[in-house]
Write a protein that holds these residues in place. Structure first.
Motif, mmCIF file in Angstrom:
data_model
loop_
_atom_site.group_PDB
_atom_site.id
_atom_site.type_symbol
_atom_site.label_atom_id
_atom_site.label_comp_id
_atom_site.label_asym_id
_atom_site.label_seq_id
_atom_site.Cartn_x
_atom_site.Cartn_y
_atom_site.Cartn_z
ATOM 1 N N GLY A 185 3.421 -14.809 -4.615
ATOM 2 C CA GLY A 185 4.173 -13.607 -4.282
ATOM 3 C C GLY A 185 3.382 -12.324 -4.389
ATOM 4 O O GLY A 185 3.842 -11.267 -3.953
ATOM 5 N N LEU A 186 2.173 -12.396 -4.967
ATOM 6 C CA LEU A 186 1.346 -11.197 -5.129
ATOM 7 C C LEU A 186 0.170 -11.143 -4.164
ATOM 8 O O LEU A 186 -0.600 -10.184 -4.180
ATOM 9 N N THR A 187 0.010 -12.162 -3.339
ATOM 10 C CA THR A 187 -1.162 -12.210 -2.466
ATOM 11 C C THR A 187 -1.182 -11.078 -1.453
ATOM 12 O O THR A 187 -2.235 -10.518 -1.143
ATOM 13 N N VAL A 188 -0.011 -10.719 -0.918
ATOM 14 C CA VAL A 188 0.055 -9.618 0.053
ATOM 15 C C VAL A 188 -0.356 -8.312 -0.611
ATOM 16 O O VAL A 188 -1.165 -7.543 -0.073
ATOM 17 N N LEU A 189 0.177 -8.061 -1.786
ATOM 18 C CA LEU A 189 -0.104 -6.817 -2.497
ATOM 19 C C LEU A 189 -1.581 -6.692 -2.831
ATOM 20 O O LEU A 189 -2.211 -5.653 -2.593
ATOM 21 N N ARG A 190 -2.144 -7.729 -3.375
ATOM 22 C CA ARG A 190 -3.558 -7.675 -3.767
ATOM 23 C C ARG A 190 -4.464 -7.594 -2.534
ATOM 24 O O ARG A 190 -5.449 -6.864 -2.524
ATOM 25 N N GLY A 191 -4.123 -8.354 -1.510
ATOM 26 C CA GLY A 191 -4.924 -8.317 -0.289
ATOM 27 C C GLY A 191 -4.860 -6.983 0.410
ATOM 28 O O GLY A 191 -5.817 -6.569 1.069
ATOM 29 N N ALA A 192 -3.728 -6.271 0.269
ATOM 30 C CA ALA A 192 -3.599 -4.948 0.882
ATOM 31 C C ALA A 192 -4.613 -3.971 0.292
ATOM 32 O O ALA A 192 -5.118 -3.088 0.989
ATOM 33 N N VAL A 193 -4.906 -4.106 -0.997
ATOM 34 C CA VAL A 193 -5.926 -3.254 -1.621
ATOM 35 C C VAL A 193 -7.287 -3.535 -0.984
ATOM 36 O O VAL A 193 -8.052 -2.605 -0.661
ATOM 37 N N LEU A 194 -7.599 -4.808 -0.787
ATOM 38 C CA LEU A 194 -8.881 -5.160 -0.166
ATOM 39 C C LEU A 194 -8.951 -4.680 1.274
ATOM 40 O O LEU A 194 -10.001 -4.242 1.750
ATOM 41 N N PHE A 195 -7.830 -4.743 1.991
ATOM 42 C CA PHE A 195 -7.788 -4.231 3.356
ATOM 43 C C PHE A 195 -8.060 -2.729 3.365
ATOM 44 O O PHE A 195 -8.775 -2.220 4.225
ATOM 45 N N GLY A 196 -7.485 -2.004 2.410
ATOM 46 C CA GLY A 196 -7.719 -0.570 2.325
ATOM 47 C C GLY A 196 -9.173 -0.240 2.063
ATOM 48 O O GLY A 196 -9.694 0.770 2.547
ATOM 49 N N ASN A 197 -9.832 -1.114 1.323
ATOM 50 C CA ASN A 197 -11.253 -0.896 1.027
ATOM 51 C C ASN A 197 -12.134 -1.242 2.212
ATOM 52 O O ASN A 197 -13.194 -0.643 2.403
ATOM 53 N N ASP A 198 -11.674 -2.187 3.051
ATOM 54 C CA ASP A 198 -12.464 -2.592 4.225
ATOM 55 C C ASP A 198 -11.525 -3.015 5.344
ATOM 56 O O ASP A 198 -11.292 -4.206 5.563
ATOM 57 N N PRO A 199 -10.957 -2.062 6.098
ATOM 58 C CA PRO A 199 -10.011 -2.408 7.171
ATOM 59 C C PRO A 199 -10.658 -3.161 8.323
ATOM 60 O O PRO A 199 -9.948 -3.736 9.156
ATOM 61 N N GLU A 200 -11.987 -3.168 8.381
ATOM 62 C CA GLU A 200 -12.664 -3.868 9.474
ATOM 63 C C GLU A 200 -12.840 -5.353 9.192
ATOM 64 O O GLU A 200 -13.476 -6.063 9.977
ATOM 65 N N VAL A 201 -12.281 -5.831 8.078
ATOM 66 C CA VAL A 201 -12.390 -7.254 7.768
ATOM 67 C C VAL A 201 -11.623 -8.091 8.794
ATOM 68 O O VAL A 201 -11.980 -9.240 9.060
ATOM 69 N N ILE A 202 -10.569 -7.517 9.410
ATOM 70 C CA ILE A 202 -9.885 -8.199 10.512
ATOM 71 C C ILE A 202 -10.571 -7.747 11.796
ATOM 72 O O ILE A 202 -10.318 -6.659 12.312
ATOM 73 N N ALA A 203 -11.430 -8.591 12.321
ATOM 74 C CA ALA A 203 -12.267 -8.193 13.456
ATOM 75 C C ALA A 203 -11.557 -8.316 14.795
ATOM 76 O O ALA A 203 -11.903 -7.627 15.758
ATOM 77 N N CYS A 204 -10.563 -9.198 14.873
ATOM 78 C CA CYS A 204 -9.918 -9.442 16.170
ATOM 79 C C CYS A 204 -8.469 -9.858 15.958
ATOM 80 O O CYS A 204 -8.172 -10.680 15.083
ATOM 81 N N ARG A 205 -7.589 -9.266 16.756
ATOM 82 C CA ARG A 205 -6.179 -9.624 16.736
ATOM 83 C C ARG A 205 -5.750 -10.064 18.140
ATOM 84 O O ARG A 205 -6.458 -9.797 19.121
ATOM 85 N N ILE A 206 -4.588 -10.687 18.216
ATOM 86 C CA ILE A 206 -4.041 -11.158 19.489
ATOM 87 C C ILE A 206 -2.879 -10.249 19.902
ATOM 88 O O ILE A 206 -2.006 -9.940 19.091
ATOM 89 N N ALA A 207 -2.891 -9.825 21.165
ATOM 90 C CA ALA A 207 -1.828 -8.945 21.668
ATOM 91 C C ALA A 207 -0.486 -9.654 21.615
ATOM 92 O O ALA A 207 -0.327 -10.754 22.152
#
Length: 576
Positions: free
Chosen positions: A412-434
């Motif tokens: 239940g905490l994975t989203v919260l903790r991962g959001a911090v990492l995303f804020g530190n490096d938003p380019e970690v998601i290199a490609c999304r699907i429309a």
């Protein structure tokens, strides 16, 4: 000496995760995260009866003047007192917003209802919630002897990936009204955030007793099951540890509260809807207590054990002969009233989960049968509802051993903790699907062989086709971060116009021709200044749309003047 020990910091990332039922915040210091991404800190909340948890109920309590009085456990405790029953008690309002998203276009005027059905602007409630978390973080840091200036914090707000663009902008607006500057705010998609955390943490902490490796080339399905919605997507680990989305996010309202709804339907079957409505209205605190008890049983139930659920005396009293009502219902033999306790057979309790589990399993099956899922090895279960043993068993029974089901510790905490990492490096998601087909409303010379006669208009003595859909992105396209999709050139329809309206539409089909087709919806608009009218109709504006991030950006170039304009569409305004 670390930055925290010095009493001041240079950079910090703070994430707020609003769930339908539970919420929380986490933070990390950039210099520490760069060295060790697991250095994410969550606040421990204290509730009634000595409860200690890393999340608290998503509950807002306002007084008669509609001012915030309390949030979370404190709101629940205060509302349980008779002197506060006239206050406005909001819970599960995130799901109310999602219901509006599905039914109609979301606007700034959207409303949500409190426990007694009284309406207030949704934006006010979300703003109160964000402001509470923001202020609590500051107090928490002060208590640690850390002084933080606002401009030194990057804030991250999480939203379900299946939410549309207006809903994301709505959450951004709430954050801005709560005092978070736009330039310092990032929107994270919940399953992406969870995926980032699980890819980052040591494998021994990811799944007890299993060896899991998210090396380059690993493909896995992310099943983010929260209180309100279930978000599902497929990721691949690519070069430098970045992530590529392989299948567009999808899902539905199959979260944990759908199990609550099934339990309430059972009560309606036993005593009738009118009586349940009366119980909710006249004994609101007891109604909430009943479902809080049910929530605890949902999370703690062990296989094959009957469930003993405390039932408020007020419910037993207003029902009159509740035991006889049960005996005359379809639940005879599977439920039994023992004074103020309701014994529910294990199989009956599990049946409350059955419709939800079936929907989730069916959706995952369909995804795994698609070509996008070729090579998927793991099913990663995250989100609070993924902690339910019943849902876990349903997924394992359906997909093991072909796919390895991975359930992180404290899912239940994975989203919260991962959001911090995303804020530190938003380019970690290199490609999304429309998720949709996107295009701009435009006109062209009318061609009777191609265009509908009803679309013909006359401008400057010239027959033109109106309301054409100029496609920039097709549903299912790969959208890479910071890469513009399909730059197109547009010209004014009037020689003296001083601005050009760029109106963005979305469609569920990839061959949409007109923006007023039933499958097409208006998203938002953006005005490009064109004050220099020399050149008349020959003035060109090159429009580039960037979809690779969590929010759509538009970049325009007025060719004649070389003026560049970058902005975001205004998604919360009604179609002009």
């Amino acid at each position: 000496m670390s930055a925290r020990e010095k009493g001041s910091i240079s950079n910090m990332i703070a994430a707020i995760d609003f769930g339908t039922t539970y919420s929380g915040y986490a933070f990390g210091f950039k210099n520490e995260l760069d060295e060790d991404p697991t250095q994410v800190f969550c606040f421990q909340w204290h509730g009634n009866g000595g409860i200690m948890s890393l999340k608290l109920p998503t509950t807002v309590l306002l007084n008669e003047e509609k001012e915030l009085v309390a949030f979370g456990y404190e709101a629940e405790e205060m509302y349980s007192g008779e002197e506060h029953l006239d206050y406005f008690y909001f819970h599960r309002f995130k799901m109310m917003l999602y219901d509006q998203i599905r039914k109609e276009r979301l606007t700034m005027d959207a409303k949500v209802k409190d426990i007694r059905g009284r309406e207030m602007p949704a934006l006010e409630i979300f703003t109160h919630a964000v402001k509470f978390m923001k202020n609590h973080l500051f107090k928490n840091l002060e208590g640690r002897g850390i002084k933080v200036d606002d401009f030194k914090i990057i804030w991250v707000l999480t939203v379900p990936a299946i939410w549309d663009d207006p809903a994301k902008q709505f959450m951004r607006k709430a954050a801005e009204q709560a005092g978070i500057p736009r330039k310092d705010l990032r929107i994270a998609l919940e399953p992406e955030a969870a995926s980032i955390w699980c890819k980052t943490i040591p494998v021994e902490k990811l799944n007890q007793g299993a060896i899991v490796s998210f090396q380059e080339g690993t493909k896995y399905l992310v099943l983010d099951a929260g209180g309100g919605t279930v978000d599902i997507t497929i990721h691949e680990v690519i070069k430098e540890g970045k992530l590529k989305e392989l299948a567009r996010a999808s899902g539905g309202d199959w979260g944990g509260i759908s199990v609550d709804a099934a339990f309430e339907e059972a009560l309606v079957e036993i005593v009738g809807k009118d009586l349940i409505d009366t119980f909710r209205k006249d004994h609101t605190v007891d109604y909430l207590e009943l479902f809080r008890n049910f929530e605890l049983k949902k999370r703690s139930k062990k296989e094959s054990d009957d469930v003993i659920l405390y039932v408020p005396v007020s419910f037993v009293d207003i029902c009159e002969d509740l035991d006889e009502l049960i005996a005359r219902s379809e639940f005879q033999g599977s439920m039994e009233l023992e004074l103020d306790k309701l014994r529910i057979k294990a199989s009956t309790f599990d049946s409350f989960f059955t419709p939800t589990c079936r929907r989730v399993v069916k959706h995952v099956q369909n995804l795994l049968q698609s070509s996008k899922a070729e090579g998927v090895e793991f099913i990663l279960m995250v989100g609070g509802f993924s902690e339910s043993p019943v849902l876990q068993d349903a997924i394992k029974d359906a997909f093991s051993p072909k796919y390895r089901v991975v359930i992180p510790q404290e899912a239940g905490l994975t989203v919260l903790r991962g959001a911090v990492l995303f804020g530190n490096d938003p380019e970690v998601i290199a490609c999304r699907i429309a998720q949709r087909t996107y295009g701009i409303a435009t006109t062209s010379l009318f061609d009777s062989k191609i265009h509908k006669a009803s679309k013909k208009i006359t401008v400057n003595g010239e027959d033109r086709c109106s309301n054409l859909f100029s496609r920039h992105v097709k549903i299912g396209d790969e959208l890479y971060l910071n890469v513009a999709q399909a730059e197109k050139t547009y010209t004014p329809i009037k020689a003296d116009q001083t601005s050009m309206r760029i109106s963005l539409y979305k469609s569920n089909k990839d061959d949409t021709m007109y923006v007023d087709d039933p499958v097409c919806d208006y998203l938002g608009g953006f005005d490009v200044p064109m004050t220099d009218t020399t050149g008349g109709l020959d003035r060109e504006v090159k429009v580039r749309l960037l979809f690779g991030g969590t929010e759509i950006e538009v970049k325009c170039l007025v060719v004649k003047t070389k003026a560049e304009v970058s902005s975001h569409f205004s998604f919360l305004e009604p179609e002009p």
